[in-house]
Design a protein around this motif. Sequence first.
Motif, PDB file in Angstrom:
ATOM      1  N   ILE A  41      -5.531  11.252  -0.687  1.00  0.00           N
ATOM      2  CA  ILE A  41      -4.194  10.679  -0.506  1.00  0.00           C
ATOM      3  C   ILE A  41      -3.979  10.290   0.953  1.00  0.00           C
ATOM      4  CG2 ILE A  41      -1.714  11.187  -0.588  1.00  0.00           C
ATOM      5  CD1 ILE A  41      -2.292  12.997  -2.999  1.00  0.00           C
ATOM      6  N   GLY A  42      -4.398  11.175   1.871  1.00  0.00           N
ATOM      7  CA  GLY A  42      -4.252  10.890   3.293  1.00  0.00           C
ATOM      8  C   GLY A  42      -5.050   9.667   3.718  1.00  0.00           C
ATOM      9  N   SER A  64      -3.656   6.107   5.199  1.00  0.00           N
ATOM     10  CA  SER A  64      -4.150   5.527   6.447  1.00  0.00           C
ATOM     11  C   SER A  64      -4.614   4.094   6.248  1.00  0.00           C
ATOM     12  CB  SER A  64      -5.302   6.373   7.001  1.00  0.00           C
ATOM     13  OG  SER A  64      -4.871   7.679   7.307  1.00  0.00           O
ATOM     14  N   GLU A  65      -5.144   3.823   5.053  1.00  0.00           N
ATOM     15  CA  GLU A  65      -5.652   2.481   4.743  1.00  0.00           C
ATOM     16  C   GLU A  65      -4.560   1.535   4.257  1.00  0.00           C
ATOM     17  OE1 GLU A  65      -8.564   3.475   1.863  1.00  0.00           O
ATOM     18  OE2 GLU A  65      -9.928   4.424   3.309  1.00  0.00           O
ATOM     19  N   GLY A  66      -3.335   2.055   4.116  1.00  0.00           N
ATOM     20  CA  GLY A  66      -2.224   1.209   3.694  1.00  0.00           C
ATOM     21  C   GLY A  66      -2.073   1.066   2.191  1.00  0.00           C
TER      22      GLY A  66
END
Length: 209
Positions: A50-51, A55-57
């Motif tokens: 999920i994190g 971070s990747e949008g």
Amino acid sequence: MLDLKRITELVGELEEEQLLEVLADFTKASPSADEAATVVQACQEGMTIIGDRFSEGEYFIGDLVFGGELLTNTIKVLKPFLGESDSTISGKILLGTVAGDLHDIGKNIFRGMAEAAGFEVVDIGIDAPIQAFVDMAKEVEPQIIGMSGVLTLALDAMKDTTKALKAAGIDSKIIIGGNPVTQEACEDIGADAFTTNAAQGVKICQGWV
């Protein structure tokens, strides 16, 4: 046989209904504390997914919040199996996410597992100022103080908080946790231990008390 990889995937995909169904079947078999801990670890790995997607949008703040709620519900389901605790408190832990960091997922996982292990946990929440740690430490006199952080800037806040605690004469053991934490950072901060795994962190705390 329990498919831990599948559990990780369900958390990463935010599939709450399917995850809870899998957990319901799992708990029917009265799993051991170690087995329950492996499920929590699998869920933690799902939170990493999920994190990364955040971070990747691909995911947004709402997804992070939902993921945190999903983990909280998972801990509630597994808590009775994570360790037997009676009326005797193992010890007291003061816990919080340091100033400048608003993440609470890792902190909440650790809190749930620590409480299951018999600790009394005083949680002062996220973005906790240095003085909040100092004041609460004086009030509740914990054996252990846990500081959490996900952002790199959290390391500076941990170091400043540790200095303030020691300057105030507080001699509680200090454990830090979160993605940016390393052995080198732990030594620089002045903490007694570090962990990136909630179950391991609880074991360290148990060793101290």
